[in-house]
Design an enzyme around this catalytic site. Structure first.
Site, PDB file in Angstrom:
ATOM      1  CG  ASP A 355      -1.810   1.166   1.130  1.00  0.00           C
ATOM      2  OD1 ASP A 355      -2.738   1.307   0.544  1.00  0.00           O
ATOM      3  OD2 ASP A 355      -1.511   1.931   2.332  1.00  0.00           O
ATOM      4  CD  GLU A 392      -2.339   2.249  -3.360  1.00  0.00           C
ATOM      5  OE1 GLU A 392      -3.270   2.599  -3.945  1.00  0.00           O
ATOM      6  OE2 GLU A 392      -1.637   2.235  -2.268  1.00  0.00           O
TER       7      GLU A 392
END
Length: 690
Positions: A355, A392
């Site tokens: 993330d 990401e």
């Protein structure tokens, strides 16, 4: 050492391993703190009271810096402790110099960062235990988990992956899952639904965060979000412990660990890999205004977090969540690597999606690094060598690295450009045809560098963040009023089109267009070079009614609606499933290397006309089983000339979303395709040469 209990024998202990470990003469505890001046180990023995009322019932051992400190490691060994069911934490004191980045408070009992298990409230979302504390625990009583004699890892090549992004709780929490109440929303519940995953055709699940988190974190003080329950879990308390409230029947941390392994074993037995969405960019401990101190902040804030020493020691915030984990500090880097290795060795997971991974590319002062040590170490680590590693590649500080994420030819990326360009082309934006062609053919403009491959692009149109696929074709605007922030949260740049009406409608024409558009998106995703990823629920058309930031709703807004799946099983689901299985059978969609002129023919001489929204191309198969594809984003029919099929072969129609089910997908193909084909508005076709 005066505060000990007669039944225990105390030894100085050892520095390694960090955390709680069983050694010859007892249980060893070791914790890092560079700046601490006093460390106290706090223990709660079995049956010593509930987590909500711990303050009185803890046995405390003050560590002597002369005996129990070696360098920056504090350690103690205790003989006579039970081998399980002990809760433990630390009270730590140190400099009170806020401007110097310190946040010590010896009144807090802190979770050991290296605790392998964490106990908190036992039942997810139980308001009676809203303010429950969290503490580390250990289990040296259980026998090693039996992975089985026949057990083996799936080891699926990256290029063959089809990823299904799902949330352990939301997948089976709804009553419509028809599971026993004790296993809804748990690791065990997910096992029960593996047949659905196999029928759909995916071969990897990407699980939203499964590290311990506090679902009630928004409700600890009055604020606009204090009605919400964090169901996504992007707010880690501990990076080694599986989320304990995903255990069945409120079974607690030890059972959660066991059931997580059962889930991985069952998924692997079905040939499905397990990828974890991991959040190393920040923790649950929030900001300096409203801190939620549970661990790192009180152990050594200056080491674990990025602080601005030029601005009164304030926390830097590149995560959008109030703090930023100091990932490239040598101690924190080793901590992250230890955590990742733990999940691979202990739980057999197959990969990680990081993330806001651009945070992991920042130095200790927050500045971007050209060759971040942590990113390199993950790429080169021997234990992680078999894992899929996916970034990401952006953060909330504006470090956008799509196509340029430091990668050592190992890291794949969530391709945000793919998402945006496909959304814009399929909904009919002008001037997007060239970008669409580039994206479906593997995004060579971004990834054809060094030894990178098409599989370094994780292609997606929908993810947990943002609209569902149904909402992408039903809403022009986000509708986030239920989140309590006046509609200010969530992205405004959705590149969505409501097909002529905002939200729910009973207009048959609009509904048909929306379902056709969803099929167009799904077909485009599954014929693209690279790794496709879809979101759970899109296979039946899940709606969140325009909410594009639904992290705080433990309701049907997020929960998989199994009755809706049943209602759409024979049409929408069937199409989605068949297209995935079709991809799996045809290597022409999964090239190892970027396409060359011999791999694809673009039937196009109108690239520079921004008003042209029709694209056709043929993917060539070395055995002559070519695939012809056409996408029409115009609002009118396009009569297209079909090229001659390879010698001794004819074209068969496999896909036409404009036709009613089951004619929209016919796996064996329908013969009789002529020299032209009338492609419907906002539609697509796939022909196979046989």
């Amino acid at each position: 050492m005066a505060e000990t209990t007669p039944s225990f024998k105390i030894f100085p202990g050892q520095t390694f391993p960090l955390g709680a470990s069983e050694v010859d003469n007892g249980i060893n505890f070791a914790i890092f703190s560079q700046h601490a001046t006093a460390v106290t180990l706090c223990l709660s023995l079995p049956q010593r009271g509930e987590l909500d009322k711990l303050d009185d019932g803890m046995i405390k051992f003050s560590l002597d810096p002369q005996l129990n400190q070696t360098g920056d490691i504090w350690h103690i060994c205790i003989e006579g402790l039970p081998r399980s069911n002990v809760l433990y934490g630390y009270c730590i004191d140190g400099p009170k110099n806020w401007d110097g980045g310190h946040r010590f408070d010896c009144n807090n009992v802190l979770i050991d960062p290296y605790a392998k298990l964490v106990e908190g409230r036992r039942t997810f979302g139980n308001p009676k235990h809203k303010l429950s504390k969290f503490l580390g625990t250990y289990d040296f009583d259980s026998l090693p988990f039996d992975w089985g004699d026949e057990y083996k890892l799936p080891n699926i090549p990256e290029r063959d992956l089809v990823i299904y992004e799902t949330n352990v709780r939301a997948f089976t929490a709804d009553e419509s899952s028809c599971l026993d109440q004790n296993i809804r929303g748990t690791y065990a519940g997910l096992i029960e639904k593996i047949p659905h995953l196999l029928e759909l055709g995916i071969n990897a699940v990407e699980l939203l965060p499964v590290f311990e988190f506090d679902e009630f974190e928004f409700q600890r003080r009055p604020n606009p979000r204090d009605h919400m329950i964090n169901t996504w879990g992007y707010s880690t308390i501990n990076f080694f412990a599986p989320m304990s409230r995903y255990a069945s029947g409120g079974g607690g941390a030890v059972n959660a660990s066991w059931e997580f392994k059962e889930m991985v074993k069952a998924l692997h037995g079905a040939g499905i890999e397990v990828i974890l969405d991991v959040v190393y960019n920040h923790t649950n401990e929030a900001d300096d205004k409203h801190p939620y101190t549970t661990s790192f902040r009180g152990i050594d804030n200056k080491v674990y977090y990025m602080v601005d020493l030029n601005n009164k020691g304030q926390l830097l915030n590149f995560s959008g969540c109030g703090n930023t984990f100091n990932c490239n500090h040598p101690v924190v880097m080793e901590f992250i690597l230890d955590s990742l290795r733990h999940w691979v060795v202990e739980y057999h997971v197959d990969g990680f999606r990081f993330d806001l991974a651009s945070v992991l590319c920042r130095g200790t002062d927050g500045s971007p690094l050209h060759a971040p040590p942590l990113i390199r170490a993950i790429a080169k680590d021997a234990t992680l060598a078999r894992c899929k590693i996916i970034a990401e590649p952006w953060d909330c500080g504006g470090l956008y690295l799509v196509g340029s994420f430091p990668n050592w030819d190992r890291w794949a990326e969530w391709n945000g450009r793919y998402r945006d360009d496909l959304r814009r082309y399929i909904k009919g934006d002008a001037g997007m045809k060239g970008a669409f062609a580039t994206r479906v053919s593997g995004s060579a403009d971004l990834y054809f560098k060094n030894k990178r491959k098409p599989c370094h692009s994780v292609n997606f149109i929908i993810a947990h963040d943002g609209f569902t696929l149904r909402d992408l074709v039903s809403y022009n605007f986000k509708h986030n009023e239920a989140n309590g922030e006046g509609g200010n949260d969530g992205s405004n740049d959705n590149f969505s089109w409501n097909c002529g009406f905002e939200g729910e409608t009973d207009n048959a024409g609009i509904i048909a267009l929306r379902f056709r558009q969803m099929k167009n998106f799904h077909l485009a995703l599954m014929i693209s070079q690279g790794i496709p990823m879809m979101l759970m629920g899109d296979e039946y058309g899940h709606t969140r009614y325009g909410n594009n930031n639904s992290y705080g709703h433990d309701t049907a807004l997020n929960n998989f609606q199994w009755q809706q799946l049943a209602a759409r099983k024979s049409d929408h689901f069937r199409f989605f499933s068949e297209v995935i299985h079709y991809r799996q059978k045809h290597q022409v969609f999964c090239h190892e290397n970027f396409l060359t002129k011999s791999d694809v023919t673009w039937h196009e001489d109108n690239w520079d006309n921004p008003d042209s929204k029709f694209l056709a191309f043929t993917l060539h198969d070395k055995n002559g089983e070519d695939i012809y594809l056409a996408f029409n984003a115009h609002e009118f029919f396009v009569k297209v000339s079909i090229p001659a099929a390879p010698r001794t072969r004819r074209w068969f129609r496999v896909v036409d979303p404009n036709l009613a089910s089951p004619d929209d997908f016919v796996g064996e193909g329908v013969p009789g395709v002529g020299s032209t084909y009338n492609v419907a508005p906002y539609s697509s076709i796939l022909l196979e040469a046989k």
